[in-house]
Design a protein around this motif. Structure first.
Motif, PDB file in Angstrom:
ATOM      1  N   ASP A  61      39.855  52.108  16.263  1.00 41.32           N
ATOM      2  CA  ASP A  61      38.801  53.081  15.938  1.00 41.32           C
ATOM      3  C   ASP A  61      38.176  53.611  17.224  1.00 41.32           C
ATOM      4  OD1 ASP A  61      38.969  53.043  13.170  1.00 41.32           O
ATOM      5  OD2 ASP A  61      37.369  51.557  12.920  1.00 41.32           O
ATOM      6  N   GLU A  62      37.908  52.690  18.158  1.00 42.82           N
ATOM      7  CA  GLU A  62      37.327  53.094  19.445  1.00 42.82           C
ATOM      8  C   GLU A  62      38.274  54.026  20.189  1.00 42.82           C
ATOM      9  OE1 GLU A  62      36.358  49.524  21.615  1.00 42.82           O
ATOM     10  OE2 GLU A  62      35.129  48.768  19.964  1.00 42.82           O
ATOM     11  N   ALA A  63      39.554  53.689  20.198  1.00 40.80           N
ATOM     12  CA  ALA A  63      40.539  54.543  20.876  1.00 40.80           C
ATOM     13  C   ALA A  63      40.617  55.903  20.197  1.00 40.80           C
ATOM     14  CB  ALA A  63      41.909  53.871  20.888  1.00 40.80           C
ATOM     15  N   LEU A  64      40.547  55.910  18.877  1.00 41.78           N
ATOM     16  CA  LEU A  64      40.614  57.153  18.119  1.00 41.78           C
ATOM     17  C   LEU A  64      39.411  58.045  18.440  1.00 41.78           C
ATOM     18  CD1 LEU A  64      42.539  58.402  16.089  1.00 41.78           C
ATOM     19  CD2 LEU A  64      41.225  57.322  14.267  1.00 41.78           C
ATOM     20  N   ALA A  65      38.239  57.423  18.573  1.00 40.37           N
ATOM     21  CA  ALA A  65      37.030  58.192  18.895  1.00 40.37           C
ATOM     22  C   ALA A  65      37.058  58.706  20.335  1.00 40.37           C
ATOM     23  CB  ALA A  65      35.793  57.323  18.669  1.00 40.37           C
ATOM     24  N   ALA A  66      37.686  57.942  21.225  1.00 42.54           N
ATOM     25  CA  ALA A  66      37.671  58.293  22.649  1.00 42.54           C
ATOM     26  C   ALA A  66      38.749  59.291  23.046  1.00 42.54           C
ATOM     27  CB  ALA A  66      37.817  57.025  23.492  1.00 42.54           C
ATOM     28  N   GLU A  67      39.871  59.278  22.359  1.00 41.09           N
ATOM     29  CA  GLU A  67      41.013  60.106  22.759  1.00 41.09           C
ATOM     30  C   GLU A  67      40.986  61.466  22.081  1.00 41.09           C
ATOM     31  OE1 GLU A  67      43.264  59.526  25.066  1.00 41.09           O
ATOM     32  OE2 GLU A  67      42.524  57.515  25.462  1.00 41.09           O
TER      33      GLU A  67
END
Length: 174
Positions: free
Chosen positions: A69-75
């Motif tokens: 989820d964090e990667a999805l929000a950041a990328e």
């Protein structure tokens, strides 16, 4: 797989160009390796924590989903997407189950652990086939998301090498 740097005349005439090009190629390789190992490392860490009794399997999956989820929000959406993440989660769950089997097995080396976890050659081959399908689904999702940013030749080479290595592993382990 990131192709090797093709040297130009400028690489030889102006050494700083060579150094900058080398650094760029090295960074691309390292990025590729990190991305390729992303799911494998998370699955291994999750399996380890499950086997140590720190968390149950579902808790590990939810923790990994939180990281993605964090990667999805950041990328950027043209680099990482929900489609990629869902395919990665399927791969992660498959790998976690595999790693848990290996961690529960008794043996002094990898070959013994695999044979203990997969007593029949066909069992291990089925796992590798499932893993191949899961990895290909991730690549297909990445191709849909990233479009022409994906190097199809590099992906074909990676698939061929992975198939060769896995075929050899079956031959060597059983």
């Amino acid at each position: 797989m990131v192709p090797p740097h093709q040297f130009s005349v400028w690489d030889f005439l102006i050494p700083i160009v060579f150094i900058l090009n080398y650094m760029r190629t090295k960074e691309r390789r390292e990025l590729f390796i990190r991305n390729y190992l992303y799911t494998k490392i998370m699955a291994l860490e999750g399996a380890r924590d499950v086997e140590l009794g720190e968390i149950d399997r579902q808790g590990a999956i939810e923790r990994i989903r939180g990281k993605t989820d964090e990667a999805l929000a950041a990328e950027s959406r043209d680099i990482y997407s929900e489609d990629i993440r869902e395919k990665q989660m399927e791969e992660i769950e498959l790998l976690m189950d595999h790693y848990i089997k290996l961690l529960k097995a008794k043996g002094s080396d990898y070959a013994e652990l695999v044979r203990q976890a997969y007593p029949e050659r066909e069992d291990y081959r089925r796992f590798l086939d499932s893993l191949k399908k899961a990895e290909e689904a991730v690549v297909e999702a990445a191709t849909r998301t990233m479009g022409d940013k994906v190097d199809p030749d590099a992906m074909a080479t990676l698939r061929q090498e992975t198939d060769r290595i896995r075929k050899n592993s079956i031959e060597n382990l059983y």
